[in-house]
Scaffold this motif. Structure first.
Motif, PDB file in Angstrom:
ATOM      1  N   THR A 583       1.261  -1.418  -0.589  1.00 34.98           N
ATOM      2  CA  THR A 583       0.285   0.251  -0.365  1.00 34.98           C
ATOM      3  C   THR A 583       0.689   1.050   0.040  1.00 34.98           C
ATOM      4  N   ARG A 584       0.444   2.466   0.248  1.00 32.86           N
ATOM      5  CA  ARG A 584       1.157   3.405  -0.202  1.00 32.86           C
ATOM      6  C   ARG A 584       1.559   3.787   1.266  1.00 32.86           C
ATOM      7  N   SER A 585       1.500   3.549   2.376  1.00 34.95           N
ATOM      8  CA  SER A 585       1.571   3.905   3.215  1.00 34.95           C
ATOM      9  C   SER A 585       3.327   2.710   3.753  1.00 34.95           C
ATOM     10  N   GLY A 586       2.833   1.734   2.628  1.00 31.07           N
ATOM     11  CA  GLY A 586       3.824   0.538   2.964  1.00 31.07           C
ATOM     12  C   GLY A 586       3.719  -0.895   3.612  1.00 31.07           C
ATOM     13  N   LYS A 587       2.707  -1.213   3.941  1.00 32.24           N
ATOM     14  CA  LYS A 587       2.354  -2.189   4.384  1.00 32.24           C
ATOM     15  C   LYS A 587       2.062  -3.722   3.300  1.00 32.24           C
ATOM     16  N   ILE A 588       2.677  -4.881   3.115  1.00 33.64           N
ATOM     17  CA  ILE A 588       3.115  -5.589   2.203  1.00 33.64           C
ATOM     18  C   ILE A 588       0.904  -6.003   2.086  1.00 33.64           C
ATOM     19  N   MET A 589       0.271  -6.090   0.682  1.00 36.65           N
ATOM     20  CA  MET A 589      -0.857  -6.748   0.955  1.00 36.65           C
ATOM     21  C   MET A 589      -1.176  -8.233   0.259  1.00 36.65           C
ATOM     22  N   ARG A 590      -0.549  -8.814   1.278  1.00 39.20           N
ATOM     23  CA  ARG A 590      -0.402 -10.286   1.724  1.00 39.20           C
ATOM     24  C   ARG A 590      -2.389 -10.903   0.990  1.00 39.20           C
ATOM     25  N   ARG A 591      -3.111 -10.384   1.240  1.00 39.72           N
ATOM     26  CA  ARG A 591      -4.376 -10.382   0.983  1.00 39.72           C
ATOM     27  C   ARG A 591      -3.772 -10.580  -0.983  1.00 39.72           C
ATOM     28  N   ILE A 592      -3.335 -10.189  -1.612  1.00 34.44           N
ATOM     29  CA  ILE A 592      -2.953 -10.376  -3.432  1.00 34.44           C
ATOM     30  C   ILE A 592      -2.082 -11.647  -3.362  1.00 34.44           C
ATOM     31  N   LEU A 593      -0.997 -11.395  -2.865  1.00 35.95           N
ATOM     32  CA  LEU A 593      -0.150 -12.711  -2.977  1.00 35.95           C
ATOM     33  C   LEU A 593      -0.802 -13.938  -2.801  1.00 35.95           C
ATOM     34  N   ARG A 594      -2.103 -14.088  -1.531  1.00 36.82           N
ATOM     35  CA  ARG A 594      -2.804 -15.211  -1.231  1.00 36.82           C
ATOM     36  C   ARG A 594      -2.974 -15.764  -2.465  1.00 36.82           C
ATOM     37  N   LYS A 595      -3.905 -14.758  -3.268  1.00 36.28           N
ATOM     38  CA  LYS A 595      -4.725 -14.830  -4.981  1.00 36.28           C
ATOM     39  C   LYS A 595      -3.799 -15.370  -5.499  1.00 36.28           C
ATOM     40  N   ILE A 596      -2.721 -14.616  -5.829  1.00 36.86           N
ATOM     41  CA  ILE A 596      -1.408 -15.316  -6.840  1.00 36.86           C
ATOM     42  C   ILE A 596      -1.210 -16.568  -6.700  1.00 36.86           C
ATOM     43  N   ALA A 597      -0.859 -16.634  -5.305  1.00 38.26           N
ATOM     44  CA  ALA A 597      -0.176 -17.469  -5.037  1.00 38.26           C
ATOM     45  C   ALA A 597      -1.051 -18.925  -5.276  1.00 38.26           C
ATOM     46  N   VAL A 598      -2.359 -19.033  -5.520  1.00 38.68           N
ATOM     47  CA  VAL A 598      -3.465 -19.655  -5.404  1.00 38.68           C
ATOM     48  C   VAL A 598      -3.505 -19.524  -7.261  1.00 38.68           C
ATOM     49  N   GLY A 599      -2.883 -18.841  -8.111  1.00 36.60           N
ATOM     50  CA  GLY A 599      -3.565 -18.859  -9.423  1.00 36.60           C
ATOM     51  C   GLY A 599      -4.567 -18.257  -9.474  1.00 36.60           C
ATOM     52  N   ASP A 600      -5.729 -17.788  -8.562  1.00 33.83           N
ATOM     53  CA  ASP A 600      -6.192 -17.041  -8.506  1.00 33.83           C
ATOM     54  C   ASP A 600      -6.697 -15.457  -8.761  1.00 33.83           C
ATOM     55  N   LEU A 610      -3.222  -0.278  -4.148  1.00 30.72           N
ATOM     56  CA  LEU A 610      -1.200   0.086  -4.689  1.00 30.72           C
ATOM     57  C   LEU A 610      -1.147   0.850  -4.286  1.00 30.72           C
ATOM     58  N   ALA A 611       0.412   0.591  -4.529  1.00 30.27           N
ATOM     59  CA  ALA A 611       1.806   2.310  -4.061  1.00 30.27           C
ATOM     60  C   ALA A 611       1.949   1.749  -6.066  1.00 30.27           C
ATOM     61  N   ASP A 612       2.125   0.599  -5.918  1.00 29.58           N
ATOM     62  CA  ASP A 612       2.521   0.714  -7.411  1.00 29.58           C
ATOM     63  C   ASP A 612       2.107  -0.772  -8.565  1.00 29.58           C
ATOM     64  N   SER A 613       1.138  -0.459  -8.998  1.00 24.17           N
ATOM     65  CA  SER A 613       0.762  -1.748  -9.668  1.00 24.17           C
ATOM     66  C   SER A 613       1.559  -2.481 -10.923  1.00 24.17           C
ATOM     67  N   ALA A 614       2.469  -2.305 -11.265  1.00 21.02           N
ATOM     68  CA  ALA A 614       2.917  -2.667 -12.309  1.00 21.02           C
ATOM     69  C   ALA A 614       3.783  -4.231 -11.060  1.00 21.02           C
ATOM     70  N   VAL A 615       4.039  -3.828 -10.323  1.00 25.00           N
ATOM     71  CA  VAL A 615       4.330  -5.020  -8.944  1.00 25.00           C
ATOM     72  C   VAL A 615       3.611  -6.447  -9.384  1.00 25.00           C
ATOM     73  N   ILE A 616       2.369  -6.149  -9.887  1.00 24.12           N
ATOM     74  CA  ILE A 616       1.520  -6.768  -9.873  1.00 24.12           C
ATOM     75  C   ILE A 616       1.647  -7.763 -11.191  1.00 24.12           C
ATOM     76  N   ASN A 617       2.006  -6.700 -12.276  1.00 24.64           N
ATOM     77  CA  ASN A 617       1.991  -8.220 -13.623  1.00 24.64           C
ATOM     78  C   ASN A 617       3.476  -8.294 -13.455  1.00 24.64           C
ATOM     79  N   ASP A 618       5.054  -8.349 -12.988  1.00 27.20           N
ATOM     80  CA  ASP A 618       5.728  -9.454 -12.497  1.00 27.20           C
ATOM     81  C   ASP A 618       5.442 -10.201 -11.724  1.00 27.20           C
ATOM     82  N   LEU A 619       4.349 -10.198 -10.677  1.00 25.28           N
ATOM     83  CA  LEU A 619       3.841 -11.133  -9.594  1.00 25.28           C
ATOM     84  C   LEU A 619       3.490 -12.235 -11.001  1.00 25.28           C
ATOM     85  N   ILE A 620       2.110 -11.969 -11.549  1.00 21.14           N
ATOM     86  CA  ILE A 620       1.508 -12.923 -12.547  1.00 21.14           C
ATOM     87  C   ILE A 620       2.687 -13.137 -13.337  1.00 21.14           C
ATOM     88  N   ALA A 621       3.112 -12.466 -13.944  1.00 19.13           N
ATOM     89  CA  ALA A 621       4.093 -13.208 -14.625  1.00 19.13           C
ATOM     90  C   ALA A 621       5.008 -14.111 -14.984  1.00 19.13           C
TER      91      ALA A 621
END
Ligand code: PRX
Length: 622
Positions: A583-600, A610-621
């Motif tokens: 988040t912009r305040s620097g908190k890790i968004m585990r909720r998103i990581l949980r989803k990506i980890a299971v392919g959802d 999100l402070a930087d939405s490009a991060v998501i694309n890199d994670l998914i890729a």
């Protein structure tokens, strides 16, 4: 008891809690001085006290009280890791050993209120040590034998233990666990530990410090077996047991004497309906709350025979549990979904070649049990004749809060209804109680006797963790719903606690361990479903700029985490990433990581913070 009677008694317990608990306290325990008030204070003010003015001793209640009628009744049946090793201890024998060991502790200058760390395998001496502490009013802090030297050290230091009781080595599944070696490593940095008492389990050679180490069996010869039990105030600290939360270091959950004992004695009696001649077996480890409450204190307060098993369900083969049930004609069997899943996976033939005809009741604890697994347990293990008590509770709650009794109409996968005196509620994000069939946060809105007193040395954290988000109610950290017939369904944790094979591990602890590796700059850990373990650990790690990602580095990370926490903390998946979603305040968004980890990846939810939405694309890729 029949189900109508349960409903009637439940109503009575809620309408007249003080009367109900006074009756239980007097039925199940001997009080050296009677209590003047059953309950004082409230959750709102955080000043609850149970059985105020009462004095009692746990060891007296577990042992001395039974000597008149049960001196020769087996208190403990011990089954070794090796099926050829076993031992029975009667109430009379256990009383002698506990009193003697209490005198050993006294000789080592351990007094009421002192903390003693117990790091022992599942051998009778662990029960003797716990009861000996209780006899003289020392506070035991049992550390699970599967924890590493580092974890042991943190726990010894946090509660400032003065003495450690361990064994030369432990044996599980034919493998050796170097307990004394771990204890040596841990204690080297604990200035206040002056003595280590060592039980000889394997007899293999170990390192020895003549000034600091003494053998259990030598010390036992030097004392007699007369030890007057210390009269404890109901509110005096009883034991500390460490457990993991979402953040920070493990919490020392402190339970007090009177309330805890009344609660575990009562819940054991009603949930397991253990008859005098029954053989009861709980497969947990004494290093966890299930072991404290339902291997030791609940059964012995009730004068029952409790089976203590040193080994694992897979050694020497996958029939081991069922063979033990036949060997001792076990009537009541209490285990964890993770064990049931693992044994089911091996196939029915391991079960079917044993008789299990003695079984009357089955129990489960530690995680949600899915209906398929429940049915297998019911049909194959219990041969469709044993009710299953799916008991929901926590280290903090001391004992079972939501569970069927043997008379309750069951639904596979549901923990059914609250125990006497327990008022659970499900609430939404705004703190409103929500209607049936919608999931929300599970809270308990009225005090009960088994509730922990505080986090050892950190009352502020205690209030912040459990009583701040929903003021005046105990926040369990679990998510649950209630169906149209008011059955409770526990869905799992609502916070950053992971349950791996039923073991509770905080993401914070795992992340701290990962970032202490020099190559790592950041880490985030989330759970992923695992068919046998329930949940596995998925770690996202950001490596420092000049570091090259490799399988070797993954191996190094895994070894490091296991060394810092213990073998229960094995990482199932490690992914190197450029950055973590924050988040912009620097908190890790585990909720998103949980989803990506299971392919959802389609349902990431709101990503606008999100402070930087490009991060998501890199994670998914990846
Ligand atoms: O998430 C719940 C789960 O285990 C957590 C408590 O873990 P611990 O303190 O280690 O104690 C375990 C043994 C009492 C709970 O917050 N849990 C425990 N029992 C059940 C369960 N989840 C679903 N069903 C259960 N029967």
């Amino acid at each position: 008891m029949n189900f109508e009677k349960y409903k009637e008694l439940y109503r009575y317990s809620i309408e007249n809690p003080e009367q109900f608990w006074a009756e239980q306290a007097n039925e199940f325990l001997h009080w050296d001085s009677p209590f003047e008030k059953v309950l004082s204070g409230s959750f709102e003010k955080q000043d609850t006290r149970w059985f105020v003015g009462g004095k009692l001793n746990a060891s007296y209640n577990c042992l001395d009280r039974h000597l008149k009628n049960k001196k020769d009744k087996p208190a403990i049946i011990w089954e070794g890791d090796d099926p050829a090793q076993s031992k029975i201890m009667t109430y009379g024998e256990l009383y002698e050993e506990v009193s003697r060991f209490a005198n050993v502790l006294k000789k080592q200058n351990i007094k009421k209120g002192d903390r003693v760390c117990i790091y022992l395998p599942m051998i009778p001496e662990i029960i003797i040590s716990m009861l000996a502490c209780a006899r003289i009013g020392a506070i035991h802090s049992v550390v699970f034998g599967g924890f590493s030297a580092d974890s042991l050290r943190t726990r010894i230091l946090d509660s400032d233990c003065q003495l450690v009781i361990t064994a030369d080595e432990g044996v599980r599944g034919g493998k050796i666990i170097p307990l004394k070696k771990n204890a040596d490593q841990a204690v080297n940095e604990c200035r206040n530990v002056k003595k280590i008492i060592v039980v000889k389990r394997t007899g293999n050679s170990i390192s020895w410090d003549d000034k600091r180490d003494v053998w259990y069996h030598d010390e036992m010869k030097k004392v007699d077996s007369n030890c007057v039990p210390e009269k404890m105030n109901s509110d005096d600290p009883f034991f500390i047991l460490y457990t993991s939360g979402s953040t920070g270091k493990p919490k020392g959950v402190l339970h007090t004497t009177g309330g805890y004992l009344v609660f575990v004695a009562t819940t054991f009696k009603y949930v397991f309906d253990c008859a005098d001649e029954d053989i009861y077996w709980c497969t947990a480890d004494l290093g966890w709350i299930t072991g404290h409450s339902y291997i030791l204190y609940g059964p012995l307060l009730n004068g029952a025979t409790t089976l203590l098993f040193e080994g694992v369900p897979s050694y020497p083969n996958f029939s081991r549990y069922w063979e033990i049930i036949d060997k001792y004609s076990v009537n009541i069997f209490y285990t964890a979904p993770t064990a049931i899943r693992a044994l089911r996976h091996e196939g029915d033939e391991w079960v079917n070649k044993t008789s299990r005809k003695s079984l009357k009741l089955l129990g489960t604890v530690g995680e949600p049990i899915n209906p398929d697994v429940w049915k297998w347990y019911y049909d194959v293990v219990g041969q469709k004749k044993c009710p299953i008590v799916d008991t929901w509770w926590q280290t903090e709650t001391g004992g079972i809060l939501i569970s069927p009794l043997p008379c309750t109409p069951l639904k596979p996968g549901s923990a059914t209804f609250p125990f006497f005196g327990i008022v659970p509620e499900i609430i939404d994000e705004q703190g409103n109680v929500i209607k049936n069939n919608e999931a929300g946060k599970l809270v308990i809105s009225k005090p009960w006797p088994g509730m922990m007193k505080t986090i050892y040395g950190d009352q502020k954290r205690f209030i912040e963790t459990y009583f701040t988000e929903v003021p005046g109610k105990y926040l369990t950290g679990d998510r649950a719903h209630r169906d149209e017939e008011n059955y409770f369904w526990i869905e799992g944790r609502n916070d950053d606690v992971i349950k791996v094979s039923g073991h509770r591990i905080g993401t914070g602890e795992l992340e701290s361990a990962l970032i202490s590796v020099p190559e790592i700059s950041e880490a985030a850990v989330v759970p992923i479903p695992n068919e046998i373990k329930g949940q596995g650990i998925f770690a996202y790690v950001v490596i420092k700029p000049n570091v090259i990602p490799s399988d070797e580095l993954k191996k190094k990370l895994n070894n490091h985490v296991r060394e810092m926490i213990g073998p229960i903390a094995t990482l199932e998946n490690i992914q190197f990433v450029k950055a973590l979603p924050k988040t912009r305040s620097g908190k890790i968004m585990r909720r998103i990581l949980r989803k990506i980890a299971v392919g959802d990846v389609e349902n990431l939810g709101d990503v606008s913070t999100l402070a930087d939405s490009a991060v998501i694309n890199d994670l998914i890729a990846q």
